[in-house]
Motif scaffolding. Structure first.
Motif, PDB file in Angstrom:
ATOM      1  N   SER A 116       1.523  32.331 -11.721  1.00 28.51           N
ATOM      2  CA  SER A 116       1.826  32.462  -9.747  1.00 28.51           C
ATOM      3  C   SER A 116       2.979  30.381  -9.126  1.00 28.51           C
ATOM      4  CB  SER A 116       1.388  32.323  -8.443  1.00 28.51           C
ATOM      5  OG  SER A 116       2.117  32.947  -7.177  1.00 28.51           O
ATOM      6  N   THR A 117       3.630  30.710  -8.218  1.00 30.35           N
ATOM      7  CA  THR A 117       4.236  29.709  -8.053  1.00 30.35           C
ATOM      8  C   THR A 117       4.784  29.598  -6.718  1.00 30.35           C
ATOM      9  OG1 THR A 117       6.943  30.100  -7.971  1.00 30.35           O
ATOM     10  CG2 THR A 117       6.326  29.039 -10.084  1.00 30.35           C
ATOM     11  N   ALA A 118       4.094  30.715  -6.060  1.00 31.88           N
ATOM     12  CA  ALA A 118       4.140  30.792  -4.341  1.00 31.88           C
ATOM     13  C   ALA A 118       2.567  29.879  -4.073  1.00 31.88           C
ATOM     14  CB  ALA A 118       2.846  31.641  -4.050  1.00 31.88           C
ATOM     15  N   ARG A 119       3.140  29.304  -2.627  1.00 31.57           N
ATOM     16  CA  ARG A 119       2.535  28.217  -1.838  1.00 31.57           C
ATOM     17  C   ARG A 119       1.710  28.789  -1.051  1.00 31.57           C
ATOM     18  NH1 ARG A 119       7.524  24.357  -0.043  1.00 31.57           N
ATOM     19  NH2 ARG A 119       8.464  26.518   0.170  1.00 31.57           N
ATOM     20  N   PRO A 120       0.372  28.075  -1.401  1.00 32.32           N
ATOM     21  CA  PRO A 120      -0.105  28.316   0.494  1.00 32.32           C
ATOM     22  C   PRO A 120       0.878  27.891   1.515  1.00 32.32           C
ATOM     23  CG  PRO A 120      -1.252  26.802  -0.619  1.00 32.32           C
ATOM     24  CD  PRO A 120       0.289  26.477  -1.425  1.00 32.32           C
ATOM     25  N   LEU A 121      -0.102  29.197   2.797  1.00 33.38           N
ATOM     26  CA  LEU A 121       0.863  29.342   3.469  1.00 33.38           C
ATOM     27  C   LEU A 121       0.631  27.991   5.132  1.00 33.38           C
ATOM     28  CD1 LEU A 121       1.868  31.554   6.007  1.00 33.38           C
ATOM     29  CD2 LEU A 121       0.036  32.129   6.914  1.00 33.38           C
ATOM     30  N   ALA A 122      -0.188  27.562   4.868  1.00 34.08           N
ATOM     31  CA  ALA A 122      -0.441  25.982   5.130  1.00 34.08           C
ATOM     32  C   ALA A 122       0.035  25.331   4.935  1.00 34.08           C
ATOM     33  CB  ALA A 122      -1.682  25.322   5.330  1.00 34.08           C
ATOM     34  N   GLY A 182      -4.003  41.356 -16.446  1.00 32.94           N
ATOM     35  CA  GLY A 182      -2.876  41.568 -15.720  1.00 32.94           C
ATOM     36  C   GLY A 182      -3.057  40.450 -14.707  1.00 32.94           C
ATOM     37  N   PHE A 183      -4.237  40.693 -13.875  1.00 33.76           N
ATOM     38  CA  PHE A 183      -4.630  39.821 -12.466  1.00 33.76           C
ATOM     39  C   PHE A 183      -4.522  38.734 -12.877  1.00 33.76           C
ATOM     40  CE2 PHE A 183      -6.408  38.417  -8.797  1.00 33.76           C
ATOM     41  CZ  PHE A 183      -5.849  38.661  -7.854  1.00 33.76           C
ATOM     42  N   SER A 184      -4.898  38.187 -13.803  1.00 36.56           N
ATOM     43  CA  SER A 184      -5.605  36.386 -14.275  1.00 36.56           C
ATOM     44  C   SER A 184      -4.307  36.303 -14.580  1.00 36.56           C
ATOM     45  CB  SER A 184      -6.148  36.555 -14.893  1.00 36.56           C
ATOM     46  OG  SER A 184      -6.246  36.899 -16.135  1.00 36.56           O
ATOM     47  N   ASP A 185      -3.594  36.603 -15.714  1.00 37.34           N
ATOM     48  CA  ASP A 185      -1.725  36.283 -16.247  1.00 37.34           C
ATOM     49  C   ASP A 185      -1.052  36.210 -14.430  1.00 37.34           C
ATOM     50  OD1 ASP A 185      -3.018  35.708 -18.025  1.00 37.34           O
ATOM     51  OD2 ASP A 185      -1.355  38.257 -19.325  1.00 37.34           O
TER      52      ASP A 185
END
Length: 66
Positions: free
Chosen positions: A56-62, A48-51
């Motif tokens: 995820s479509t989240a972008r890095p904070l930078a 579940g964690f790897s899926d």
């Protein structure tokens, strides 16, 4: 690798359960319960964690600070 870790946790949980029961140690019995719980849920939790991580479509904070 994950299958081997599951087997190791299962064997450790059963061994701790036997030792804790024979010596009447509650803390060993609690440890055995936690090890057996971890051995049963580990594959599903990792999958579940790897899926979730891969989907995820989240972008890095930078990237947001530019």
């Amino acid at each position: 690798m994950l299958y081997a870790l599951e087997i190791v946790l299962l064997v450790a949980g059963i061994g701790t359960l036997v030792v804790g029961y024979r010596r009447h140690h509650r803390n060993l019995l609690l440890s055995a319960a936690l090890l057996l719980l971890a051995s049963g849920m580990l594959p599903d939790a990792v999958r579940g964690f790897s899926d979730g991580f891969n989907g995820s479509t989240a972008r890095p904070l930078a990237a947001l600070l530019r």
